[in-house]
Write an enzyme that holds these catalytic residues in place. Structure first.
Site, PDB file in Angstrom:
ATOM      1  N   SER A   1      -9.865  -0.513   7.042  1.00 62.66           N
ATOM      2  CA  SER A   1      -9.295  -0.320   5.703  1.00 62.66           C
ATOM      3  C   SER A   1      -8.648  -1.553   5.080  1.00 62.66           C
ATOM      4  CB  SER A   1      -8.279   0.823   5.731  1.00 62.66           C
ATOM      5  OG  SER A   1      -8.951   2.054   5.790  1.00 62.66           O
TER       6      SER A   1
ATOM      7  N   SER B   1      -9.701   1.688   2.928  1.00 64.47           N
ATOM      8  CA  SER B   1      -8.882   2.469   2.018  1.00 64.47           C
ATOM      9  C   SER B   1      -7.833   1.640   1.266  1.00 64.47           C
ATOM     10  CB  SER B   1      -8.182   3.579   2.786  1.00 64.47           C
ATOM     11  OG  SER B   1      -7.273   3.029   3.728  1.00 64.47           O
TER      12      SER B   1
ATOM     13  N   LYS C   1       0.846  -1.202   0.000  1.00 66.85           N
ATOM     14  CA  LYS C   1       0.000   0.000   0.000  1.00 66.85           C
ATOM     15  C   LYS C   1       0.878   1.247   0.000  1.00 66.85           C
ATOM     16  CE  LYS C   1      -3.976   1.922   2.527  1.00 66.85           C
ATOM     17  NZ  LYS C   1      -4.832   1.751   3.735  1.00 66.85           N
TER      18      LYS C   1
END
Lengths: 89, 433
Positions: free
Chosen positions: B138, B114, B39
């Site tokens: 997330s 997210s 990420k």
């Protein structure tokens, strides 16, 4: 209930920068969100002090760190090996 | 160390990646030659790391996050950096400055967020595993929406050194993969103590999944199957729990009364922490240059107005407000009491059960653009934020479909019993596969 002046003030505190056109929508959204946050008024008590926490300390020893050129690599504005910041006064 | 390299050229039609490493070096070890996506809020030495924000465009970290170092030591090939909601602020990955990620199961829908890029990259088969971060769901939300497995570890189990902070007291880095075994394998590599993160515990993860759950007691909180939860999602999840009963588990009804205000407590806490954390983005040490000829405040305001997206600015302002003089007691202080109440509720329930199960998300993946109002987006996090407030481990494992879209079964466990939530997810996965 917050007003557009309140939002303007918060934006200044946060150094966030805000356009006049944004004040209305932000204010409406803040009021909806803060109305929802009012549910916290139903929380009672002082809360227990968390039991499972401890300070984590270490000796303040000098260790190898990044070379100066690595540190400066991402700074867009530099002078003589220093990072240049906006003026304070 | 990096004696070899893999060629990584994914067909990224879902905008899952912000940076692709076409030639990804790797060494030997447990993850030798496995392409792993990271990420974009996790620092990677020499690879651009933007948090999906214009304010970090072109930022190249001079060091690796602790977890990235561990991946490299295990032989993994860092295949690229994945798309996300800017700084982790969102539930859809639509709040990226570089365009939304699409859900591989239905490209008219969001992948969740997210960590939506990491989930989509796995769901589309571009990578076998990825790292995500979970502040209020997330990892678990995109895992549920995309039909993959994702674990939010116990707070403190994985070092946050090198994670670009959004809400320090809530967030954890965690593993995401196609299946539970790979999540467990990745957890073996990333868990453990790191002196550079003072909230890190010395609790390494050496477990391999075990599908025997006979005698397990599962708490079923009524709030996870009640108002606000799509009845079809609730039904699919109940069937999954029934499957666990067939495997020898028993269920116990329970209640988490603090759910009434858990979401509000979460948003007050995370925005307050964000308002402090994101003060560092001022265009001085990194990011687009602040105009050094202007005054301090004017230069910063210019950089931050141009560099931050709307949701990030909204959250910074909300947090600034919640911490400001005259409002601190009403918002931040109350939220911390509420947080203790959430912890107490979990402690009480866990005195009688081993794990707690429910849906990961109240609905299936939203349509792109569906959640345009910020509050309605926040409300979607209601079932995931309690685990972050309490710091407990929670996993999402696919458990069926509604309207052709994946549904996730969420298993929450006692602090440091990440092994057990993995075992329960593994038992379910093995039973249905």
């Amino acid at each position: 209930m917050v007003t557009e002046q309140d939002v303007q003030h918060i934006a200044e505190l946060a150094d966030i920068g805000i356009n006049t056109g944004e004040l209305g929508p932000f204010t409406d959204q803040f009021n909806a969100i803060l109305d929802y946050f009012d549910v916290l008024d139903r929380v009672h008590g002082e809360g227990q002090v968390p039991r499972d926490l401890a300070d984590v300390m270490r000796e303040d020893e000098v260790e190898p760190s990044l070379p100066q050129e690595e540190v400066l690599k991402n700074a867009a504005s530099q002078e003589d090996g220093f990072i240049k910041a906006p003026r304070v006064m | 160390m990096a004696a070899h390299a893999i060629m990584f050229e994914p067909d990224d039609r879902y905008n899952a990646f912000l940076t692709v490493c076409n030639k990804a070096p790797h060494g030997g070890g447990k993850l030798a030659g496995i392409a792993i996506a990271v990420k974009d809020n996790i620092s990677t030495r020499g690879i651009e790391t933007t948090c999906a924000s214009k304010i970090l465009k072109c930022y190249v970290p001079p060091y690796d996050a602790h977890v990235v170092g561990l991946l490299k030591e295990s032989g993994a090939a860092i295949a690229g950096k994945t798309n996300m909601d800017e700084f982790g602020m969102g539930t859809t990955t639509e709040n990226s400055a570089f365009g939304p990620t699409l859900n591989p199961a239905d490209t008219t829908r969001v992948p969740g967020g997210s960590s939506g890029g990491s989930a989509a990259a796995i769901a589309a088969g571009m990578v076998r595993m990825a790292l995500g971060t979970d502040t209020g769901g997330s990892i678990r939300c995109p895992a549920a929406f995309c039909g993959i497995v994702g674990l939010k570890p116990t707070y403190g189990r994985v070092s946050r050194f090198g994670l670009i902070a959004y809400a320090n007291s809530l967030e954890q880095i965690g593993p995401m993969a196609q299946n539970v075994s790979d999540v467990s394998l990745l957890m073996q590599v990333i868990a453990g103590h790191d002196r550079r993160d003072s909230t890190s515990y010395n609790r390494p993860f050496t477990h391999t999944p075990n599908a025997d759950i006979r005698g397990l007691k599962i708490g079923i909180p009524q709030e996870y199957f009640g108002a606000g939860v799509d009845t079809r999602v609730a039904e699919v999840t109940k069937r999954a729990v029934f499957r666990l009963e067939e495997l020898g588990a028993t269920t116990v009804p329970c209640s988490i009364p603090s759910m009434e205000y858990a979401l509000a407590a979460y948003y007050v806490t995370c925005t307050s922490e964000a308002s402090s954390n994101l003060a560092r983005f001022d265009g001085v040490r990194y990011g687009p240059a602040a105009d050094a000829k202007k005054s301090w405040h004017n230069a910063y305001r210019e950089v931050r107005r141009a560099g931050f997206g709307t949701e990030v600015r909204r959250r910074i302002m909300l947090g600034t407000f919640a911490l400001s003089s005259g409002y601190y007691g009403k918002y931040y202080a109350k939220a911390q009491v509420a947080r203790e109440n959430v912890k107490s509720d979990f402690a009480r329930i866990f005195a009688g059960v081993d794990v707690i199960a429910g849906p990961t998300m109240p609905t299936i993946a939203f349509k792109l653009g569906e959640k345009s109002d910020p509050l309605s987006m926040y409300l979607a996090d209601i079932l995931t934020v309690p685990a972050n407030l309490a710091g407990i481990p929670a996993i999402s494992v696919p458990c069926g479909k509604v309207d052709g879209m994946p549904v996730g079964l969420q298993i929450m466990g006692k602090p440091f019993e990440d092994e057990r939530v993995i075992d329960v997810a593994f038992a379910y996965e093995q039973a249905v596969s």
